[in-house]
Design an enzyme around this catalytic site. Structure first.
Site, short mmCIF file in Angstrom:
data_model
loop_
_atom_site.label_atom_id
_atom_site.label_comp_id
_atom_site.label_asym_id
_atom_site.label_seq_id
_atom_site.Cartn_x
_atom_site.Cartn_y
_atom_site.Cartn_z
N MET A 1 0.85 -1.19 0.00
CA MET A 1 0.00 0.00 0.00
C MET A 1 0.88 1.24 0.00
O MET A 1 1.79 1.35 0.81
CB MET A 1 -0.91 -0.02 1.23
CG MET A 1 -1.74 1.25 1.44
SD MET A 1 -2.96 1.50 0.12
CE MET A 1 -3.03 3.29 0.08
N GLU A 2 0.57 2.16 -0.91
CA GLU A 2 1.46 3.29 -1.17
C GLU A 2 1.29 4.47 -0.22
O GLU A 2 1.38 5.61 -0.65
CB GLU A 2 1.23 3.78 -2.60
CG GLU A 2 -0.10 4.54 -2.84
CD GLU A 2 -1.26 3.65 -3.20
OE1 GLU A 2 -1.18 2.45 -2.96
OE2 GLU A 2 -2.26 4.18 -3.71
N HIS B 1 5.81 -0.10 -8.38
CA HIS B 1 4.41 0.32 -8.43
C HIS B 1 4.10 1.29 -7.29
O HIS B 1 3.52 2.35 -7.50
CB HIS B 1 3.50 -0.92 -8.35
CG HIS B 1 2.04 -0.63 -8.43
ND1 HIS B 1 1.26 -0.94 -9.50
CD2 HIS B 1 1.22 -0.01 -7.56
CE1 HIS B 1 0.02 -0.55 -9.30
NE2 HIS B 1 -0.04 0.02 -8.11
N GLU B 2 4.50 0.93 -6.10
CA GLU B 2 4.19 1.78 -4.96
C GLU B 2 4.90 3.12 -5.05
O GLU B 2 4.32 4.17 -4.76
CB GLU B 2 4.57 1.08 -3.65
CG GLU B 2 3.92 -0.28 -3.44
CD GLU B 2 2.43 -0.28 -3.72
OE1 GLU B 2 1.77 0.75 -3.49
OE2 GLU B 2 1.92 -1.31 -4.21
ZN LIG Z 1 -1.48 1.01 -7.14
#
Ligand SMILES: [Zn+2]
Ligand SMILES: *[C@@H]1O[C@H](CO)[C@@H](O)[C@H](O)[C@H]1NC(C)=O
Ligand SMILES: *[C@@H]1O[C@H](CO)[C@@H](O)[C@H](O)[C@H]1NC(C)=O
Ligand SMILES: *[C@@H]1O[C@H](CO)[C@@H](O)[C@H](O)[C@H]1NC(C)=O
Ligand SMILES: *[C@@H]1O[C@H](CO)[C@@H](O)[C@H](O)[C@H]1NC(C)=O
Ligand SMILES: *[C@@H]1O[C@H](CO)[C@@H](O)[C@H](O)[C@H]1NC(C)=O
Ligand SMILES: *[C@@H]1O[C@H](CO)[C@@H](O)[C@H](O)[C@H]1NC(C)=O
Ligand SMILES: *[C@@H]1O[C@H](CO)[C@@H](O)[C@H](O)[C@H]1NC(C)=O
Length: 910
Positions: A349-350, A383-384
């Protein structure tokens, strides 16, 4: 790293056979859901010109009262919050883990109102002033109206405060509350994670706010556009360290209720959305980068000290630099923390400045993990980190535009990962993964358009259902080509458009970019383009897996697209043509004796079919000169089964990884449909041919897949060796999936129990995951049933892994009926204990119904749907709908193709 790297994955796929379902599920679902959950973010769509599709903010509500609507009224804006939280890491007298907290929010009135409506869920309020649960004061010399009444709307998750007078427009107020909540193990909001270190139980307090769980931690305006600054203070036991989005400002010793505690204050955050908040209190340790940005990797002491965080630390700095350059914006925070948590629902989770991960997504152990594990880590990190800009800095206004965030992050994650690991061909791999994934789901009438209207996504359930394949994969495919433009200051249509027109800006447009793109964004699905090279006729049709399915969703564009057709004739002559209507005659498509190939490199989001003569020419070409054609043909996903099987024959000559992976992925469907039928035998025989011819693909997994005797002997020998000496595992990491699975399948209770012990003992997440899979391969029904019982006992299998384990077991031919009965029988308990929204259930339902292809199974699914509709339980409805449609399509496909496949396979072996 070279080619060998890639080989590890297909092996995984090939050999698992039964486990293919599982592997796919893990990889696709976990990519999807994981990324999603970890990653949702919001993007200021406002800057993109996309808003035109959003309906005005009117929600049909059961009542007209503002607190019965799910959306906040537009009367107040939060400016900043002061939040103090104290989680207890030991249970109270009732055995409950709790946290207490205080929260104040400065809010500005922008429209006259005598109501304050603020999100709050599962919190109990402890401050009572004259029977009210809140205190309101004016800021900047303003005086505040008195509170008449406070109450809670559980359905809409609001705390409502009724005032005796109106708040004044332009004035600011301070709303203060005190509360307590449960630090439960439900993986959402402020929750607890547990692990054992040197025999001692450790408890971690951590968070997962996205999409709508910040309101479970403290009262807040929990919508992505309600950005504010957060001043956070955490109180925690002396032996622990506290982390939050901002850098620690300082830690002091305090005493509360006779307890000696530490109190850590944090730098105020940037102005940000609530769903990106994070705090972690733990006994974790860290490794740190000496480079300019303060990069820290946190996790269990044992894991960090054994070097499992090193790879993450190595790649984080280059990836951050890459994105700074890509976005032309420096990383806005003074630090970047990444934390690996033993319990985590999604993949990562970013959270801004404090990214949280499942251990498997951040930790890599060079001795124990496979190449696939490493690739997973670098892609997830990229991605994060991509979200630190796109999503966190620039945020969607509302969840209906989640696809912008996730699509872009998924797309650029491959760029970032490619920069960190330039030799891995990650971009090609991505096309393969994303295209196939999106094509499969988007060919259902139960799919959905990329962009939803704002008023179609209102409730927490509706929001969490958005975290799906379409949201993650479709855009990223459409953006797969270089976008030379910078996202932050340009038009999103341009990016998508670039994808569609293959990045060639010299092409003349038949319509405005917006007109072209609306057809791709506002309609679900995609076309199959049929080219008849005898007449030059091209036509398009909405592609559906189940051809007779009825499309009920209306489309303003009649399910026709503006399709950019790139083509190549006999390898030299190339061109591009727009198909703007249902059918058209286009002279250059008339080819005579040349072969014609369209949708080069699958740059366009559509499938292609040809007349039989052209197929023949293409196949001939493929077998004589596959170098030029392989990728393209496979990715185009041929619809005619006999043709698809024939294309696999050229694999005998193929040495590259990607075509193999692609072919194998296509073949997986065959195994899913046929491994319980008479086609299975000939299918194995046919694959055996590949096994013999393809020494570069891992022979062991192929052998196991095709039932070669030597396989089970070898794998059992290795496994036995390991059983004799549990401290020294002789099995090469890239073969572990195959070996565990096959050895446990061939063995009995002794092998299973040993695997289970190793699973329980493992301190490496990637290793535990492989064992979790291997254990599902046993052929003993009683072992499978016992394993199933373990999966929903959080003391045995972590909640985060339960759905994966169950899906693995259902990939086993013997396990599948057991799983179905088990899930039906335990439905009530499972829904109660795993109540985390459609996330878990979507994963579960999709996974366990993958093989469904009979009328009987269809009936069972429909029963389940009715039972769910009759209960109060509303999760997973979209997943069931899609499973039903897929089952229908499978039934149809099997009845149409089984005989053909059987014939073809039989011909091959004679
Ligand atoms: Zn994402
Ligand atoms: C976008 O946001 C800016 C600043 O909040 C505002 O001035 C502008 O009108 C908005 N544009 C649209 C199209 O809503
Ligand atoms: C909120 O916290 C900040 C930082 O500690 C402090 O300066 C400010 O006065 C607080 N605001 C209120 C209204 O208490
Ligand atoms: C909140 O109150 C309810 C009802 O009294 C109670 O059941 C629950 O345990 C309380 N939760 C906490 C964390 O105190
Ligand atoms: C991290 O980088 C260092 C220095 O380049 C290298 O020695 C080490 O092997 C790398 N670790 C991993 C796990 O990649
Ligand atoms: C990057 O940003 C700087 C400063 O905002 C600007 O001057 C420059 O033109 C930008 N570069 C590109 C390639 O957009
Ligand atoms: C092209 O093919 C389609 C589908 O077979 C047919 O409906 C259409 O009439 C044909 N168009 C022309 C111009 O021949
Ligand atoms: C598939 O293609 C083969 C060869 O061109 C043809 O004989 C067969 O009829 C086709 N099958 C279907 C279902 O279109």
């Amino acid at each position: 790293m070279g080619k060998g790297f890639y080989i590890s994955r297909p092996l995984g796929f090939v050999l698992c056979g039964l486990g293919i379902v599982a592997m796919l599920t893990i990889f696709s679902l976990s990519v999807v859901y994981t990324k999603e959950k970890r990653k949702n973010q919001v993007t200021a769509i406002n800057e993109t010109g996309m808003v035109t599709t959003a309906a005005p903010h009117t929600t049909p509500a059961p009542s007209n009262e503002p607190w019965d609507k799910y959306r906040l009224p537009d009367t107040l804006l939060p400016e900043y919050y002061n939040v103090t939280l104290w989680p207890r890491l030991v249970p109270d007298e009732q055995g409950m883990y709790i946290f207490t907290g205080t929260s104040g929010v400065a809010l500005t009135c922008i429209k006259e109102t005598n109501l304050i409506i603020i999100h709050s869920n599962k919190l109990n309020y402890t401050l009572t002033l004259e029977n009210h649960h809140a205190k309101l004061t004016g800021l900047g010399g303003t005086s505040a109206p008195a509170i008449l009444k406070t109450w809670f709307q559980t359905q809409t998750q609001f705390m409502v405060i009724l005032l005796n007078e109106k708040l004044e427009v332009g004035k600011s107020y301070w709303l203060y509350m005190e509360f307590r909540g449960e630090l439960s193990d439900d993986l959402a909001g402020f929750y607890r994670s547990q692990y054992t270190e040197n025999g001692v139980k450790k408890v971690v307090a951590t968070t997962q706010m996205q999409a709508t769980a910040a309101r479970n931690a403290f009262p807040c305006f929990d919508e992505p556009s309600m950005k504010a600054v957060f001043h956070l203070t955490l109180q925690h036991p002396p032996e622990t360290v506290a982390l939050a989005n901002g850098m620690e400002l300082g830690t002091e010793s305090i005493t509360i209720e006779d307890k000696k505690l530490l109190q850590t204050r944090f730098k105020p955050t940037e102005k940000m959305s609530t769903y990106l908040l994070a705090f972690v209190i733990s006994e974790f340790t860290k490794i740190q980068s000496s480079e300019k940005t303060n990069i820290r990797i946190w996790g269990r002491k044992e894991a960090i000290e054994s070097g499992q965080g090193d790879y993450a630390l190595n790649v984080t700095f280059p990836i951050l630099k890459y994105f700074e350059n890509y976005y032309n914006t420096t990383y806005p925070l003074s630090k970047s923390d990444q934390v690996a948590l033993p319990d985590f629902a999604a993949g990562a989770m970013e959270n801004w400045g404090l990214v949280t991960y499942r251990e498997q997504s951040l930790f890599y152990d060079p001795k124990e993990s496979s190449n696939g594990d490493k690739e997973w880590v670098v892609t997830v990190i990229a991605h994060e980190l991509a979200h630190m800009w796109f999503g966190n800095l620039v945020t969607m206004r509302w969840w209906n535009d989640l696809w912008l965030n996730e699509g872009f992050a998924s797309y650029v994650s491959y760029l970032g990962a490619d920069y960190a690991e330039p030799t891995w061909n990650i971009k090609d791999l991505m096309v393969l993964q994303q295209v196939q994934r999106a094509f499969a789901v988007d060919a259902l009438v139960s799919s959905h358009p990329l962009s939803s209207r704002e008023d179609e996504v209102i409730t927490p359930d509706q929001i969490s259902q958005l975290f799906d394949t379409i949201t993650y994969s479709k855009v990223s495919i459409m953006c797969q080509r270089q976008l030379e433009i910078t996202l932050l200051n340009s038009d999103i249509y341009q990016c998508l458009f670039n994808a569609v027109v293959s990045g060639d800006s010299r092409i003349q447009l038949p319509a405005s970019i917006k007109e072209i793109m609306n057809r791709w964004i506002l309609q679900m699905g995609y076309p199959v383009v049929t080219i008849d090279t005898r007449t030059g006729n091209i036509s398009q049709q909405h592609f559906l897996i189940h051809p007779e399915a009825v499309v009920e969703k209306p489309s303003d564009y009649n399910y026709e697209w503006f399709v950019p057709i790139t083509w190549m004739k006999s390898g030299s002559n190339m061109g591009q043509h727009w198909l703007l209507t249902k059918t058209a005659l286009y002279e250059p498509m008339k080819t005579g004796t040349d072969w014609l190939l369209a949708n080069l490199n699958v740059m366009g989001y559509y499938r292609v079919n040809y007349d039989p003569q052209n197929w023949e020419r293409l196949l001939t070409q493929l077998t004589t000169d596959h170098k030029n054609l392989n990728m393209i043909i496979h990715r185009a996903q041929i619809i005619n089964i006999t043709l698809a099987l024939r294309t696999t024959k050229y694999l005998l000559k193929e040495k590259e990884y990607i075509p193999w992976e692609s072919a194998i992925r296509n073949l997986q469907y065959f195994f899913l449909m046929f491994d319980r039928t008479e086609v299975y035998g000939p299918l194995q025989v046919s694959l055996f041919t590949y096994y013999k011819k393809s020494n570069q693909i891992n022979a062991i997994s192929m052998a196991c897949r095709t039932g070669v005797k030597g396989c089970s002997e070898l794998t059992r020998m290795w496994y036995r060796q390991w059983m004799k000496n549990p401290d020294s595992n002789p099995i090469p990491p890239n073969l572990k999936n195959t070996v565990y699975c096959n050895a446990i399948a061939a063995g009995g209770v002794e092998e299973w129990d040993f695997g289970w012990q190793m699973f329980k003992k493992s301190t490496i997440a990637a290793e535990a995951e492989k064992l979790l899979y291997g254990l599902s391969c046993t052929k003993e029904p009683w072992l499978l049933n016992r394993y199933l019982e373990f999966t929903i006992d959080p003391k045995q299998v972590r909640k985060q892994d339960a759905a994966f384990a169950i899906v693995y077991i259902s990939g086993n031919v013997i396990g599948q009926p057991l799983v179905w009965d088990f899930v039906r029988a335990k439905w009530e308990q499972i829904t109660k204990d795993y109540d985390d929204g459609s996330f878990f259930f979507g994963r579960l339902i999709q996974g366990i119904t993958k093989k469904f292809s009979t009328e009987f199974e269809l009936k069972q699914l429909q029963r389940l749907k009715e039972d769910i509709a009759a209960s109060s339980f509303s999760f997973g409805t979209q997943a069931i709908e899609q499973a039903i449609e897929k089952t229908k399509a499978n039934i149809k496909w099997v009845s149409k193709n089984k005989a053909q496949v059987m014939n073809w396979l039989t011909e091959q072996s004679t």
